[in-house]
Design a protein around this motif. Structure first.
Motif, PDB file in Angstrom:
ATOM      1  N   MET A  84       1.896  -0.976  -4.852  1.00  0.00           N
ATOM      2  CA  MET A  84       1.223  -1.489  -6.046  1.00  0.00           C
ATOM      3  C   MET A  84       2.150  -1.306  -7.246  1.00  0.00           C
ATOM      4  O   MET A  84       2.491  -0.178  -7.596  1.00  0.00           O
ATOM      5  N   ASN A  85       2.571  -2.401  -7.862  1.00  0.00           N
ATOM      6  CA  ASN A  85       3.453  -2.381  -9.032  1.00  0.00           C
ATOM      7  C   ASN A  85       4.753  -1.619  -8.765  1.00  0.00           C
ATOM      8  O   ASN A  85       5.234  -0.863  -9.599  1.00  0.00           O
ATOM      9  N   VAL A 124      -9.026  -0.734   0.690  1.00  0.00           N
ATOM     10  CA  VAL A 124      -8.884  -2.180   0.798  1.00  0.00           C
ATOM     11  C   VAL A 124      -9.802  -2.687   1.904  1.00  0.00           C
ATOM     12  O   VAL A 124      -9.855  -2.099   2.986  1.00  0.00           O
ATOM     13  N   CYS A 125     -10.528  -3.785   1.631  1.00  0.00           N
ATOM     14  CA  CYS A 125     -11.354  -4.381   2.678  1.00  0.00           C
ATOM     15  C   CYS A 125     -10.451  -5.136   3.647  1.00  0.00           C
ATOM     16  O   CYS A 125      -9.351  -5.558   3.297  1.00  0.00           O
ATOM     17  N   THR A 126     -10.918  -5.312   4.862  1.00  0.00           N
ATOM     18  CA  THR A 126     -10.089  -5.919   5.899  1.00  0.00           C
ATOM     19  C   THR A 126      -9.825  -7.394   5.624  1.00  0.00           C
ATOM     20  O   THR A 126      -8.833  -7.930   6.098  1.00  0.00           O
ATOM     21  N   ARG A 127     -10.673  -8.051   4.861  1.00  0.00           N
ATOM     22  CA  ARG A 127     -10.419  -9.450   4.511  1.00  0.00           C
ATOM     23  C   ARG A 127      -9.188  -9.564   3.613  1.00  0.00           C
ATOM     24  O   ARG A 127      -8.370 -10.464   3.776  1.00  0.00           O
ATOM     25  N   CYS A 128      -9.034  -8.644   2.670  1.00  0.00           N
ATOM     26  CA  CYS A 128      -7.851  -8.651   1.803  1.00  0.00           C
ATOM     27  C   CYS A 128      -6.597  -8.295   2.600  1.00  0.00           C
ATOM     28  O   CYS A 128      -5.524  -8.824   2.332  1.00  0.00           O
ATOM     29  N   LEU A 129      -6.726  -7.393   3.567  1.00  0.00           N
ATOM     30  CA  LEU A 129      -5.586  -7.048   4.420  1.00  0.00           C
ATOM     31  C   LEU A 129      -5.152  -8.249   5.250  1.00  0.00           C
ATOM     32  O   LEU A 129      -3.964  -8.550   5.354  1.00  0.00           O
ATOM     33  N   ARG A 130      -6.123  -8.951   5.834  1.00  0.00           N
ATOM     34  CA  ARG A 130      -5.823 -10.093   6.697  1.00  0.00           C
ATOM     35  C   ARG A 130      -5.220 -11.250   5.929  1.00  0.00           C
ATOM     36  O   ARG A 130      -4.325 -11.945   6.428  1.00  0.00           O
ATOM     37  N   SER A 131      -5.704 -11.483   4.704  1.00  0.00           N
ATOM     38  CA  SER A 131      -5.247 -12.637   3.943  1.00  0.00           C
ATOM     39  C   SER A 131      -3.911 -12.403   3.261  1.00  0.00           C
ATOM     40  O   SER A 131      -3.372 -13.312   2.642  1.00  0.00           O
ATOM     41  N   GLY A 132      -3.377 -11.172   3.330  1.00  0.00           N
ATOM     42  CA  GLY A 132      -2.065 -10.898   2.775  1.00  0.00           C
ATOM     43  C   GLY A 132      -2.068 -10.592   1.291  1.00  0.00           C
ATOM     44  O   GLY A 132      -1.032 -10.702   0.643  1.00  0.00           O
ATOM     45  N   LYS A 133      -3.196 -10.193   0.720  1.00  0.00           N
ATOM     46  CA  LYS A 133      -3.265  -9.855  -0.685  1.00  0.00           C
ATOM     47  C   LYS A 133      -2.642  -8.486  -0.959  1.00  0.00           C
ATOM     48  O   LYS A 133      -2.391  -8.148  -2.112  1.00  0.00           O
ATOM     49  N   VAL A 134      -2.432  -7.686   0.097  1.00  0.00           N
ATOM     50  CA  VAL A 134      -1.905  -6.341  -0.025  1.00  0.00           C
ATOM     51  C   VAL A 134      -0.627  -6.221   0.796  1.00  0.00           C
ATOM     52  O   VAL A 134      -0.587  -6.648   1.947  1.00  0.00           O
ATOM     53  N   GLU A 135       0.412  -5.622   0.191  1.00  0.00           N
ATOM     54  CA  GLU A 135       1.639  -5.353   0.935  1.00  0.00           C
ATOM     55  C   GLU A 135       1.615  -3.893   1.347  1.00  0.00           C
ATOM     56  O   GLU A 135       1.624  -2.998   0.501  1.00  0.00           O
TER      57      GLU A 135
END
Length: 62
Positions: free
Chosen positions: A39-40, A48-59
């Motif tokens: 982050m930054n 983090v919810c698993t939808r954000c993990l799957r969609s690539g919003k989080v590195e």
């Protein structure tokens, strides 16, 4: 219960209705994981919810 730090998804409330139409309160909980992510430019531990993990919003940090 934790909220997703990326999208803000949290617990949702509603009413469970049985076959005989009796009503009672219930909750839907999000599938939230504690993840080490970048982050930054720094590594932080966030929820983090698993939808954000799957969609690539989080590195994820390695």
């Amino acid at each position: 219960m934790a909220k997703c730090d990326v999208c803000g998804k949290g617990v949702t409330f509603g009413i469970k209705v049985s076959h005989s139409h009796r009503r009672s309160n219930r909750t839907w909980k999000p599938n939230v994981r504690k993840v080490r992510a970048v982050m930054n430019g720094s590594v932080k531990s966030i929820h983090v919810c698993t939808r954000c993990l799957r969609s690539g919003k989080v590195e994820r940090a390695v």
